[in-house]
Design a protein around this motif. Structure first.
Motif: not given
Length: 340
Positions: A137-142, A144-153, A172-185
């Motif tokens: 999450g800190e990496v995303v918020r800083s 470092q990835l530039g403009t976010l495009r998509y994700g997968y898992g 599925a709840i695990h990955d929903l929590a992870i991507f929601n946290h990373w994206l802040g949405q």
């Protein structure tokens, strides 16, 4: 002050609660409640439990003089609503395994009950306490990835196969929590398609697509009948890719850097590099238990484990289930506004 706690469920996940609370300096494990005698006795032997600990089949088997401050519930999801309702009505704080319930409205009812009782309702969204997820999450918020495009898992393995819920509700709840946290949405539209082979009416594999308000789309695979064990979450930007791979014990979190060059040069790959992201040590479940006990002492809900967070995740799973039953028709997610 030590918190007197009982653990409901001594199965695969309940064992971890029992192990942690049995030797936690701020907890006093009073009882283990599980209908399977062999589960209770296995925990007693494995974790060297206090000889005065109550090992019983049912809640009703506890003597009236046993005093509790809190309960931890690691039972099938179909039992959560009734058990949590009873616990809150008796005046106990509650730590519950995910998902909180199988229905968003039931979540809202439990949130309101906890508020009226002045008790903590704390849901074990383990990955929101995982140091690698938090570092990601800190990496995303800083940026470092530039403009976010998509994700997968992918979250696949060969068993255990549940009988009370399908693979979507189990994993599925695990990955929903992870991507929601990373994206802040949280996703606004979802789509699910699945396959079932082992039990009538239960999905054994699900492909889920999540569309977020910024347009980022995430595609996830869940399967409990696949010998290829995967635990991978990836977020792609125009300057790099964040990869969380739990199967890589030494370096679970990396950033793969790079981007494509100009069209005039036929889009060559540029600035390629791989960087390991430092991850603090710590067992996520131990952090869950620590924060649960701290929330009781401070009477402060934890945002990562709140009833509101749980309700949002259950709402997303509900919309995905609706999409599955409708042959993959995209579904909007109906979030309710409920504060804890």
């Amino acid at each position: 002050m030590s918190i007197a706690i009982a653990v409901f469920g001594a199965g695969r996940w309940g064992r971890h609660f029992i192990r942690t609370f049995a030797h936690h300096p701020d907890a006093h494990l009073v009882a283990v409640i599980d209908p399977h005698r062999e589960h209770r006795e296995a925990c007693q032997a494995a974790f060297n439990l206090d000889g005065n600990l109550w090992l019983v089949d049912r809640w009703e088997d506890l003597p009236d003089h046993v005093t509790l401050d809190a309960v931890a519930i690691a039972t099938p999801a179909t039992t959560h609503y009734a058990l949590i309702t009873t616990a809150l009505q008796r005046g106990y704080h509650v730590l519950a395994e995910k998902p909180l319930t199988l229905d968003p409205q039931d979540c809202a009812t439990l949130i309101a009950l906890a508020q009226r009782q002045g008790k903590q309702l704390f849901i074990d969204h383990t990955y929101l306490f995982n140091p690698a997820v938090l570092a990601g999450g800190e990496v995303v918020r800083s940026q470092q990835l530039g403009t976010l495009r998509y994700g997968y898992g992918a979250r696949t393995h060969l068993g255990p196969v549940r009988q009370d819920v399908d693979v979507l509700w189990d994993l599925a709840i695990h990955d929903l929590a992870i991507f929601n946290h990373w994206l802040g949405q949280r996703p606004e539209v979802v789509q699910g398609v699945g396959q079932g082979w082992l039990q009538p009416g239960i999905w054994d594999q699900v492909w889920a697509t999540l569309t977020y308000p910024t347009g980022v789309r995430v595609q996830l695979q869940f399967c409990w009948a696949n010998p290829d064990k995967q635990r991978r979450s990836v977020l792609v930007g125009d300057r790099g890719v964040l990869i969380f791979d739990e199967m890589q014990r030494e370096q679970p979190l990396i950033v793969q850097r790079g981007h494509v060059g100009p069209a005039a040069a036929q889009f060559p790959p540029l600035d390629l590099a791989t960087e390991s992201v430092p991850v603090l040590p710590g067992e996520p479940l131990a952090m869950v238990c620590d924060r649960f006990l701290n929330s009781i002492h401070t009477q402060t809900p934890d945002p990562a484990a709140s009833g509101q967070m749980a309700q949002q995740l259950v709402a997303t799973l509900t919309a995905l289930s609706q999409s599955l039953t409708q042959g993959g028709t995209p579904q909007p997610v109906a979030y309710q506004s409920t504060e804890q």
